[in-house]
Design a protein around this motif. Sequence first.
Motif, PDB file in Angstrom:
ATOM      1  N   GLY A 168       0.816  -1.201   0.000  1.00  0.00           N
ATOM      2  CA  GLY A 168       0.000   0.000   0.000  1.00  0.00           C
ATOM      3  C   GLY A 168       0.854   1.257   0.000  1.00  0.00           C
ATOM      4  N   GLY A 169       0.178   2.412  -0.061  1.00  0.00           N
ATOM      5  CA  GLY A 169       0.900   3.665  -0.029  1.00  0.00           C
ATOM      6  C   GLY A 169       0.118   4.808  -0.637  1.00  0.00           C
ATOM      7  N   LEU A 170       0.832   5.890  -0.870  1.00  0.00           N
ATOM      8  CA  LEU A 170       0.250   7.108  -1.450  1.00  0.00           C
ATOM      9  C   LEU A 170       0.657   7.190  -2.913  1.00  0.00           C
ATOM     10  N   VAL A 171      -0.312   7.433  -3.775  1.00  0.00           N
ATOM     11  CA  VAL A 171      -0.025   7.528  -5.203  1.00  0.00           C
ATOM     12  C   VAL A 171      -0.904   8.608  -5.811  1.00  0.00           C
ATOM     13  N   GLN A 208      -4.257  -7.781   7.984  1.00  0.00           N
ATOM     14  CA  GLN A 208      -4.352  -6.648   8.905  1.00  0.00           C
ATOM     15  C   GLN A 208      -4.790  -5.376   8.195  1.00  0.00           C
ATOM     16  N   GLY A 209      -4.752  -5.388   6.871  1.00  0.00           N
ATOM     17  CA  GLY A 209      -5.148  -4.204   6.111  1.00  0.00           C
ATOM     18  C   GLY A 209      -3.956  -3.345   5.728  1.00  0.00           C
ATOM     19  N   THR A 210      -4.032  -2.784   4.537  1.00  0.00           N
ATOM     20  CA  THR A 210      -2.987  -1.871   4.072  1.00  0.00           C
ATOM     21  C   THR A 210      -3.660  -0.659   3.435  1.00  0.00           C
ATOM     22  N   GLN A 211      -3.191   0.512   3.792  1.00  0.00           N
ATOM     23  CA  GLN A 211      -3.823   1.758   3.335  1.00  0.00           C
ATOM     24  C   GLN A 211      -3.375   2.088   1.917  1.00  0.00           C
ATOM     25  N   VAL A 212      -4.337   2.381   1.074  1.00  0.00           N
ATOM     26  CA  VAL A 212      -4.078   2.903  -0.269  1.00  0.00           C
ATOM     27  C   VAL A 212      -4.724   4.274  -0.352  1.00  0.00           C
ATOM     28  N   THR A 213      -3.920   5.280  -0.638  1.00  0.00           N
ATOM     29  CA  THR A 213      -4.413   6.655  -0.752  1.00  0.00           C
ATOM     30  C   THR A 213      -4.062   7.188  -2.124  1.00  0.00           C
ATOM     31  N   ARG A 238     -11.976  -3.948   0.237  1.00  0.00           N
ATOM     32  CA  ARG A 238     -11.561  -2.628   0.681  1.00  0.00           C
ATOM     33  C   ARG A 238     -12.683  -1.961   1.458  1.00  0.00           C
ATOM     34  N   GLN A 239     -12.263  -1.056   2.324  1.00  0.00           N
ATOM     35  CA  GLN A 239     -13.237  -0.310   3.126  1.00  0.00           C
ATOM     36  C   GLN A 239     -12.784   1.137   3.216  1.00  0.00           C
ATOM     37  N   ALA A 240     -13.617   2.015   2.690  1.00  0.00           N
ATOM     38  CA  ALA A 240     -13.368   3.447   2.769  1.00  0.00           C
ATOM     39  C   ALA A 240     -14.085   3.994   3.998  1.00  0.00           C
ATOM     40  N   ALA A 264      -8.797   3.673   0.211  1.00  0.00           N
ATOM     41  CA  ALA A 264      -9.427   2.804   1.203  1.00  0.00           C
ATOM     42  C   ALA A 264      -8.343   1.977   1.894  1.00  0.00           C
ATOM     43  N   VAL A 265      -8.764   1.276   2.927  1.00  0.00           N
ATOM     44  CA  VAL A 265      -7.918   0.220   3.497  1.00  0.00           C
ATOM     45  C   VAL A 265      -8.251  -1.068   2.761  1.00  0.00           C
TER      46      VAL A 265
END
Length: 115
Positions: A9-12, A107-112, A38-40, A91-92
Amino acid sequence: QVQLVESGGGLVQPGGSLRLSCTASGSIFSINFMGWYRQAPGKQRELVAGITGGGSPNYADSVKGRFTISRVNANNTVYLQMNDLKPEDTAVYYCNVIEVINYYWGQGTQVTVSS
Protein backbone atom coordinates in the motif's frame (compact mmCIF):
# COMPACT_ATOMS: atom_id res chain seq x y z
CA GLN A 1 -4.45 -21.30 11.97
CA VAL A 2 -3.44 -19.30 8.94
CA GLN A 3 -1.57 -16.01 9.06
CA LEU A 4 -1.73 -13.41 6.31
CA VAL A 5 0.93 -10.80 5.66
CA GLU A 6 0.10 -7.94 3.32
CA SER A 7 2.32 -5.36 1.70
CA GLY A 8 2.32 -2.78 -1.06
CA GLY A 9 0.00 0.00 0.00
CA GLY A 10 0.90 3.67 -0.03
CA LEU A 11 0.25 7.11 -1.45
CA VAL A 12 -0.02 7.53 -5.20
CA GLN A 13 -1.21 10.24 -7.55
CA PRO A 14 -4.31 9.76 -9.70
CA GLY A 15 -3.46 7.66 -12.73
CA GLY A 16 -0.67 5.91 -10.89
CA SER A 17 -0.18 2.25 -10.04
CA LEU A 18 0.36 0.10 -6.98
CA ARG A 19 0.79 -3.61 -6.45
CA LEU A 20 -0.50 -5.30 -3.32
CA SER A 21 0.65 -8.71 -2.18
CA CYS A 22 -0.58 -11.10 0.48
CA THR A 23 1.12 -14.31 1.58
CA ALA A 24 -0.59 -16.98 3.63
CA SER A 25 1.35 -19.21 6.02
CA GLY A 26 0.66 -21.64 8.82
CA SER A 27 -1.56 -24.72 8.85
CA ILE A 28 -2.72 -24.73 5.27
CA PHE A 29 -4.54 -27.70 3.81
CA SER A 30 -6.29 -26.22 0.81
CA ILE A 31 -6.91 -22.58 -0.09
CA ASN A 32 -10.10 -22.32 -2.11
CA PHE A 33 -10.31 -18.59 -2.56
CA MET A 34 -8.02 -15.59 -2.27
CA GLY A 35 -9.26 -12.07 -2.63
CA TRP A 36 -9.05 -8.41 -1.79
CA TYR A 37 -11.68 -6.31 -0.09
CA ARG A 38 -11.56 -2.63 0.68
CA GLN A 39 -13.24 -0.31 3.13
CA ALA A 40 -13.37 3.45 2.77
CA PRO A 41 -14.28 5.72 5.70
CA GLY A 42 -18.00 5.59 6.37
CA LYS A 43 -18.59 2.80 3.86
CA GLN A 44 -19.10 -0.93 4.07
CA ARG A 45 -16.33 -3.34 3.22
CA GLU A 46 -16.65 -4.44 -0.40
CA LEU A 47 -15.12 -7.14 -2.55
CA VAL A 48 -12.66 -5.68 -5.04
CA ALA A 49 -11.37 -8.85 -6.69
CA GLY A 50 -11.17 -12.55 -6.00
CA ILE A 51 -9.62 -15.61 -7.55
CA THR A 52 -10.42 -19.28 -7.10
CA GLY A 53 -7.98 -22.15 -6.74
CA GLY A 54 -8.46 -22.87 -10.43
CA GLY A 55 -7.45 -19.35 -11.33
CA SER A 56 -10.83 -17.87 -12.27
CA PRO A 57 -10.92 -14.18 -11.35
CA ASN A 58 -13.85 -11.89 -10.64
CA TYR A 59 -13.87 -8.14 -10.20
CA ALA A 60 -16.08 -5.40 -8.90
CA ASP A 61 -17.49 -3.37 -11.78
CA SER A 62 -15.72 -0.27 -10.49
CA VAL A 63 -12.25 -1.79 -11.03
CA LYS A 64 -12.73 -3.88 -14.18
CA GLY A 65 -10.11 -3.06 -16.77
CA ARG A 66 -7.89 -1.33 -14.21
CA PHE A 67 -7.10 -3.98 -11.59
CA THR A 68 -5.71 -7.47 -12.11
CA ILE A 69 -5.67 -10.22 -9.52
CA SER A 70 -3.31 -13.16 -9.71
CA ARG A 71 -2.07 -15.90 -7.42
CA VAL A 72 0.91 -18.19 -7.06
CA ASN A 73 -0.31 -21.39 -5.50
CA ALA A 74 3.19 -22.70 -4.80
CA ASN A 75 3.77 -20.01 -2.18
CA ASN A 76 0.17 -19.18 -1.29
CA THR A 77 0.47 -15.59 -2.46
CA VAL A 78 -2.11 -13.37 -4.09
CA TYR A 79 -1.36 -10.12 -5.88
CA LEU A 80 -3.49 -7.17 -6.86
CA GLN A 81 -2.06 -4.99 -9.61
CA MET A 82 -3.86 -1.66 -9.53
CA ASN A 83 -3.47 0.67 -12.51
CA ASP A 84 -5.05 4.00 -13.39
CA LEU A 85 -5.87 4.59 -9.74
CA LYS A 86 -8.58 7.11 -8.90
CA PRO A 87 -9.28 9.07 -5.72
CA GLU A 88 -12.33 6.87 -5.14
CA ASP A 89 -10.01 3.88 -4.83
CA THR A 90 -8.73 5.32 -1.56
CA ALA A 91 -9.43 2.80 1.20
CA VAL A 92 -7.92 0.22 3.50
CA TYR A 93 -7.42 -2.94 1.48
CA TYR A 94 -7.78 -6.31 3.20
CA CYS A 95 -6.61 -9.67 1.99
CA ASN A 96 -9.11 -12.49 2.46
CA VAL A 97 -8.40 -16.20 2.25
CA ILE A 98 -10.81 -19.10 2.49
CA GLU A 99 -8.94 -22.21 3.60
CA VAL A 100 -11.29 -25.21 3.44
CA ILE A 101 -14.25 -23.56 5.22
CA ASN A 102 -12.32 -21.08 7.35
CA TYR A 103 -12.14 -17.35 6.63
CA TYR A 104 -8.99 -15.37 7.38
CA TRP A 105 -8.26 -11.66 7.06
CA GLY A 106 -5.09 -9.66 6.74
CA GLN A 107 -4.35 -6.65 8.90
CA GLY A 108 -5.15 -4.20 6.11
CA THR A 109 -2.99 -1.87 4.07
CA GLN A 110 -3.82 1.76 3.33
CA VAL A 111 -4.08 2.90 -0.27
CA THR A 112 -4.41 6.66 -0.75
CA VAL A 113 -4.89 8.19 -4.18
CA SER A 114 -4.39 11.92 -4.07
CA SER A 115 -2.63 14.72 -5.88
